[in-house]
Enzyme design. Structure first.
Site, PDB file in Angstrom:
ATOM      1  N   ASN A  25       0.880  -1.173   0.000  1.00  0.00           N
ATOM      2  CA  ASN A  25       0.000   0.000   0.000  1.00  0.00           C
ATOM      3  C   ASN A  25       0.914   1.218   0.000  1.00  0.00           C
ATOM      4  OD1 ASN A  25      -1.770   2.068   0.497  1.00  0.00           O
ATOM      5  ND2 ASN A  25      -2.324   1.411   2.570  1.00  0.00           N
ATOM      6  N   TRP A  26       1.092   1.782  -1.186  1.00  0.00           N
ATOM      7  CA  TRP A  26       2.039   2.899  -1.307  1.00  0.00           C
ATOM      8  C   TRP A  26       1.523   4.172  -0.636  1.00  0.00           C
ATOM      9  CZ3 TRP A  26       4.358   3.143  -6.969  1.00  0.00           C
ATOM     10  CH2 TRP A  26       5.121   1.984  -7.194  1.00  0.00           C
ATOM     11  N   LYS A  27       0.230   4.217  -0.349  1.00  0.00           N
ATOM     12  CA  LYS A  27      -0.394   5.449   0.168  1.00  0.00           C
ATOM     13  C   LYS A  27      -0.070   6.611  -0.792  1.00  0.00           C
ATOM     14  CE  LYS A  27      -0.300   3.421   4.702  1.00  0.00           C
ATOM     15  NZ  LYS A  27      -0.382   3.592   6.148  1.00  0.00           N
ATOM     16  N   HIS A 111      -9.745   1.323   4.296  1.00  0.00           N
ATOM     17  CA  HIS A 111      -8.515   1.480   5.085  1.00  0.00           C
ATOM     18  C   HIS A 111      -8.795   2.419   6.263  1.00  0.00           C
ATOM     19  CE1 HIS A 111      -4.476   2.712   6.216  1.00  0.00           C
ATOM     20  NE2 HIS A 111      -4.058   1.587   5.654  1.00  0.00           N
ATOM     21  N   GLU A 113      -7.257   4.829   7.420  1.00  0.00           N
ATOM     22  CA  GLU A 113      -7.042   6.248   7.115  1.00  0.00           C
ATOM     23  C   GLU A 113      -8.258   6.828   6.387  1.00  0.00           C
ATOM     24  OE1 GLU A 113      -3.201   5.754   5.263  1.00  0.00           O
ATOM     25  OE2 GLU A 113      -2.401   5.181   7.217  1.00  0.00           O
ATOM     26  N   GLU A 183      -5.879  -4.800  10.353  1.00  0.00           N
ATOM     27  CA  GLU A 183      -4.827  -3.828  10.658  1.00  0.00           C
ATOM     28  C   GLU A 183      -5.178  -3.085  11.943  1.00  0.00           C
ATOM     29  OE1 GLU A 183      -2.661  -2.553   6.801  1.00  0.00           O
ATOM     30  OE2 GLU A 183      -4.490  -1.387   6.933  1.00  0.00           O
ATOM     31  N   GLY A 189       2.134   2.258  10.789  1.00  0.00           N
ATOM     32  CA  GLY A 189       3.124   3.318  10.674  1.00  0.00           C
ATOM     33  C   GLY A 189       3.789   3.689  11.986  1.00  0.00           C
ATOM     34  N   SER A 228       2.956  -2.137  10.314  1.00  0.00           N
ATOM     35  CA  SER A 228       4.402  -2.230  10.555  1.00  0.00           C
ATOM     36  C   SER A 228       4.990  -3.601  10.223  1.00  0.00           C
ATOM     37  CB  SER A 228       4.738  -1.837  12.000  1.00  0.00           C
ATOM     38  OG  SER A 228       4.338  -0.490  12.236  1.00  0.00           O
ATOM     39  N   GLY A 249       2.565  -1.144   4.275  1.00  0.00           N
ATOM     40  CA  GLY A 249       2.647   0.274   3.949  1.00  0.00           C
ATOM     41  C   GLY A 249       4.089   0.704   3.734  1.00  0.00           C
ATOM     42  N   GLY A 250       4.683   1.280   4.785  1.00  0.00           N
ATOM     43  CA  GLY A 250       6.024   1.861   4.678  1.00  0.00           C
ATOM     44  C   GLY A 250       7.051   0.955   4.006  1.00  0.00           C
TER      45      GLY A 250
END
Ligand code: PGA
Length: 269
Positions: A25-27, A111, A113, A183, A189, A228, A249-250
């Site tokens: 998930n590149w966001k 998601h 967010e 999640e 994150g 994470s 993600g990251g």
């Protein structure tokens, strides 16, 4: 965490084989030059990983680039959101049909967010899941509790409610062409991860809730862990019987990290 046992564990005769999925998930990160370098490295590094599936969910403007660079590779691609409406006067929105035009296989839906920053509730999430499936794509439906809910011991109630809302809205069949991502919001994150045992307990509970709607669908359902995930903790998470991959993600922005997670999925179980 309550441990239900209405369905047998999936480690005996007749075990359902669920191919692991690692989805990046590149966001809202990237640009043409960086993406190109990252996608080429991911494509090259996954070429021999046939026991797991890898995908990247990129920002809308880069879907054409992902399609262009990944179409002859084993890497799938997708989007991070979709409109619940098929077309019309919805300025700034992107429909499922448009995503399908760019060859998307996956769409991240609900998601945390989006739920938190854009007030997407369970009804909107259900509508977006329906729109994604109607467009021939697979929603990655995100669920998870916040830090306050976790500290208050409400994980089970919150996650069950999110899973049940989709069952009530669309029926158990909705989970037959979907992937779920658990999640915990406090792990996204932050560098904090749920322990493999904690995550396994929630994944098991999710499968039990879906099984109450349809047992076969529950057995086939891939449930990813997210929050994470990195090369250093992927293998121990993937060793759990109900963890069928990861939403990353990251670490998905770093080719080496992402490829190591994909390799851990390929090598697990
Ligand atoms: P993270 O993000 O891996 O950076 O924690 C996961 C996600 O938000 O899907």
């Amino acid at each position: 965490m309550r441990f239900l046992s209405t369905i047998p564990p999936f480690n005996g005769i007749g075990e359902t084989v669920r191919k692991k999925l690692v989805a990046g998930n590149w966001k809202m990160h990237g640009n043409l030059a960086q993406n190109s370098a990252l996608l080429l490295k991911v494509a090259e590094g996954t070429a021999s990983l046939d026991k797991a599936e890898c995908a990247v969910c990129v920002p809308f403007p880069y879907l054409f680039q992902a399609q262009d660079l990944l179409r002859r590779t084993v890497v799938q691609w997708g989007a991070q959101n979709v409109s619940q409406y098929p077309s019309g006067a919805y300025t700034g929105e992107v429909s499922a049909g448009m995503l399908a035009d760019f060859g998307c296989r996956y769409v991240i839906v609900g998601h945390s967010e989006r739920r938190r920053l854009y007030a997407e509730g369970d009804a909107t999430v259900a509508a977006k899941v329906g729109a994604t499936q109607a467009g021939g794509m697979i929603p990655v439906v995100c669920v998870g509790e916040t830090l306050e809910e976790w500290e208050a011991g409400r994980t089970e109630a919150v996650v069950t409610g999110q899973i049940q809302a989709l069952l009530d809205g669309l029926g158990a069949q909705a989970y037959d062409r979907a992937v779920v991502a658990y999640e915990p919001v406090w792990a996204i994150g932050t560098g904090k991860t749920a322990s493999p045992a904690q995550a396994q307990a929630v994944h098991r509970m999710i499968r039990e809730v879906v099984a109450q709607g349809d047992q076969r669908v529950a057995e086939r359902l891939r449930i990813l862990y997210g929050g994470s995930v990195k090369a250093a903790n992927a293998a121990e998470l993937f060793a759990m019987p109900d963890i069928d991959g990861a939403l990353v993600g990251g670490a998905s922005l770093d080719a080496g990290e992402f490829l190591a997670i994909c390799a851990a999925a390929h090598e697990s179980r």
